[in-house]
Design an enzyme around this catalytic site. Structure first.
Site, PDB file in Angstrom:
ATOM      1  CD  GLU A  60      -1.887  -2.353   1.369  1.00 44.52           C
ATOM      2  OE1 GLU A  60      -0.790  -2.631   1.891  1.00 44.52           O
ATOM      3  OE2 GLU A  60      -2.751  -3.220   1.136  1.00 44.52           O
ATOM      4  CG  HIS A 129     -10.459  -6.429   6.886  1.00 45.10           C
ATOM      5  ND1 HIS A 129      -9.396  -7.018   7.512  1.00 45.10           N
ATOM      6  CD2 HIS A 129     -10.238  -6.591   5.557  1.00 45.10           C
ATOM      7  CE1 HIS A 129      -8.570  -7.527   6.608  1.00 45.10           C
ATOM      8  NE2 HIS A 129      -9.050  -7.279   5.409  1.00 45.10           N
TER       9      HIS A 129
END
Lengths: 328, 348
Positions: A60, A129
């Site tokens: 990322e 998440h």
């Protein structure tokens, strides 16, 4: 006017912007051959090829930095980060580079990147998440933050974000990609600053954004029906900068405020809106402003605990009634 | 030459054949000497409190930036680096007066006084900045290479960073992406053996940095960073490889910085014997001696060159920085966001 799902609106904006400018690219994990976890780039790999629809490694900070570096040379990357929880890994490049490069270069360089990412609690996805990050990014000078609550906004904000010369973080929501709504057929662009009145009202202002705008609207309907309270709903689709003028305008009309956010309360949208109210229209208030927020916990896996951690429409209704000294 | 495994300086000064013309050799001597005097003058200005914040000096490493960029197209190729960035900017074409003015925090600085020593920028000369997060420029550099490839132009991206940056995750993420997408990027590792105050073998499992490129199947080379001929020859191979569309290349240059990591550094962690050995292989002394041996310059002409440089830095560069105005406080919030961007208001 077509009815589109939220993901279809995002996909349409990608497609139009990529057709418009050969230097618009999209990148992220599984966005190419797989078509995107939320289908936001479905079919575009076939149309634009692997050089412009880029399946990235699971890196990322690396690929976000790559997009930012490419943007220095005029490329306009739309970077998808699969879950906002993963964007923590990319905060260095987003905050230290994209948000600061114009300033520290004395205006010579700019980073016109778009970073899209869904935040929020879906269905038992667990602590890593399910969190939200808008509270982090909305406090960063040099970074714009918008958060669409409808397919129309998802389309129009992405269109403007791609063409804007500032870095823009777009906060989406995992539960909203299948939300349907009308989107005009002709091309349009929405402003990256401001707020909209999602429902007119006279008695109290409910401030929502992204998914919480929908909770506010549902609560407003119930309040009107059950309690004769006409709530105004302001959709804060822009979180950085926040629309101080729009907030004050509504307060001058309703004199009461409730902020509804899916995230936990400390240092968040609610606290910031309250600060704006205090600074701009304190003497308009007939009651102390309140906020409805998530419990201050990592989001649990267990369904009952998860449900208890996240606010709902009932919480909004109760908080409004409390503002009027009533209870349900 | 080979660099001994414990990274001691190597005294083998033999050079097969220089690839540089006499004219270029002389210019490079002048440029490297200018760089040394510039940095030394920065040191003085820092002590005089004319320069604030952090200051990281390049003295001892001059042959690295000069050898590599001489083999590239400074001003055209896109160059990015960390916080030890003054000399890279100047070699790319940034006016030394604008660099010094930036260090003096003036409006005429190359970042308009908003950046400082660690954040020099010169978009016109494709010097894309100095950055202060160790390893931060790696992905930015790969992104610039991606943009070059998308635009089908023939520049390359060059990323100069120190050995310690290779212990950041961004190094691995960036090397991987550069190779997967076969991007035109040259990674230059200026291995000065220290990450701030920690010597390389105490922080780094594999001390030969060029070996780490093998993990990504990126061709790599290690060479003596103190010898300009050797740096140039290695850089020539590296730059040609990248510009010909063969993908990334990793070049490791063994070098040494004379000053501490920054000005707040006591430098107490280094062995005096080690410093002496490296100062015996000063890149400018080596180059000067070579050019004297080749009859291109005399000790006396070198001396007058030095004198002229010192004078011009004083009369031209320092005077400019001193006399320049500071940024107006009324412009504090300028450059945070784009001005009058029509899409902020929805394209109207």
């Amino acid at each position: 006017m077509a009815e589109l799902m939220y993901w279809e609106a995002i996909r349409r904006a990608h497609d139009e912007e990529m057709a418009h400018d050969p230097l618009v690219i999209a990148m992220g994990e599984d966005i190419g051959i797989a078509g995107g976890t939320y289908k936001a780039t479905q079919g575009l790999f076939e149309k634009y090829g692997s050089e412009r629809i880029i399946d990235t490694p699971i890196s990322e900070n690396g690929y976000t930095g790559l997009g930012i570096g490419a943007s220095f040379l005029g490329v306009r990357p739309i970077i998808e980060i699969m879950s906002v929880n993963f964007a923590w890994l990319a905060t260095d490049q987003i905050v230290n580079t994209a948000a600061k490069v114009r300033y520290m270069s004395g205006g010579q360089l700019e980073a016109p990147v778009v970073i899209r990412s869904p935040g929020g609690t879906a269905h038992q996805l667990g602590a890593q998440h399910s969190a939200r990050m808008e509270k982090v990014f909305m406090g960063i000078a040099g970074l714009r933050v918008v958060t669409p609550s409808s397919p129309k906004q998802a389309y129009g904000l992405l269109k403007s974000a791609v063409r804007c010369n500032d870095p823009v973080f777009i906060n989406e929501h995992e539960l909203m990609y299948n939300l349907k709504g009308d989107v005009p057929d002709e091309e349009f662009f929405l402003p990256l600053e401001g707020s909209t009145v999602a429902r007119e009202g006279t008695d109290i202002t409910l401030f929502g954004y992204n998914i919480s705008t929908h909770w506010c609207l549902q609560a407003a309907t119930e309040l009107s029906r059950e309690h004769g309270i006409e709530a105004e709903v302001i959709d804060l689709y822009a979180l950085n900068p926040l629309d101080a003028e729009g907030i004050a305008r509504s307060l001058r009309k309703t004199h009461r405020a409730l902020i509804v956010e899916e995230a936990e309360a400390p240092v968040g949208v609610g606290s910031e809106v309250m600060a704006i109210i205090n600074e701009n229209c304190f003497f308009e208030l007939d009651a102390a402003p309140r906020r409805v927020s998530a419990a201050n916990v990592p989001i649990p896996y267990n369904h009952s605990l998860e449900k208890a951690a996240i606010p709902n429409v009932k919480d909004v209704v109760s908080a409004v009634l409390a503002t009027f000294g009533l209870s349900n | 030459m080979t660099v001994t495994p414990n990274h001691r300086a190597n005294n083998d000064d033999t050079v097969d054949q220089s690839q540089l013309s006499d004219e270029v050799k002389l210019r490079l001597l002048q440029e490297m000497l200018y760089a040394r005097r510039f940095e030394e003058r920065c040191y003085e200005a820092y002590v005089e409190r004319k320069i604030g914040g952090f200051l990281h000096l390049y003295s001892g490493e001059e042959a690295c930036a000069h050898g590599v960029l001489e083999a590239a197209r400074p001003g055209e190729d896109y160059v990015i680096t960390g916080y030890r960035d003054h000399i890279h900017a100047i070699k790319c074409g940034t006016d030394p007066r604008a660099v010094m003015a930036e260090l003096f925090a003036k409006e005429t600085g190359c970042s308009k006084g908003r950046g400082g020593s660690m954040h020099l920028f010169d978009a016109e000369h494709h010097f894309m900045g100095g950055y202060a997060l160790v390893g931060g420029p790696f992905p930015l550099a790969v992104g610039m290479a991606k943009a070059i490839k998308l635009r089908r132009s023939d520049e390359i991206a060059i990323c100069f960073l120190g050995d310690a940056a290779n212990n950041q995750g961004t190094f691995h993420e960036s090397m991987n992406m550069a190779k997967v997408w076969n991007l035109p990027i040259l990674f230059v590792c200026e291995n000065n053996l220290y990450g701030i105050g920690t010597r390389i073998e105490r922080s780094t499992a594999v001390t030969d940095q060029y070996k780490r490129a093998a993990a990504y199947d990126i061709p790599a080379q290690q060479t003596d960073g103190q010898d300009l001929d050797k740096v140039y020859a290695a850089a020539r191979v590296a730059v040609d490889h990248v510009r010909s569309g063969n993908g990334p290349y990793f070049l490791e240059l063994m070098t040494y910085r004379y000053r501490g990591h920054s000005m707040s550094d006591s430098n107490a962690y280094r062995d005096a014997e080690e410093e002496k050995v490296w100062q015996g292989r000063d890149p400018i002394d080596l180059w000067k001696e070579r050019l004297i041996n080749q009859g291109l310059i005399t000790a006396e002409t070198f001396k007058s060159m030095d004198h002229e440089i010192i004078e011009s830095i004083e009369d031209d560069v320092i005077a400019f920085a001193e006399s320049s105005p500071e940024p107006a406080v009324s412009e504090l919030e300028k450059y945070v966001l784009a001005e009058n961007d029509p899409y902020v208001t929805g394209g109207k």
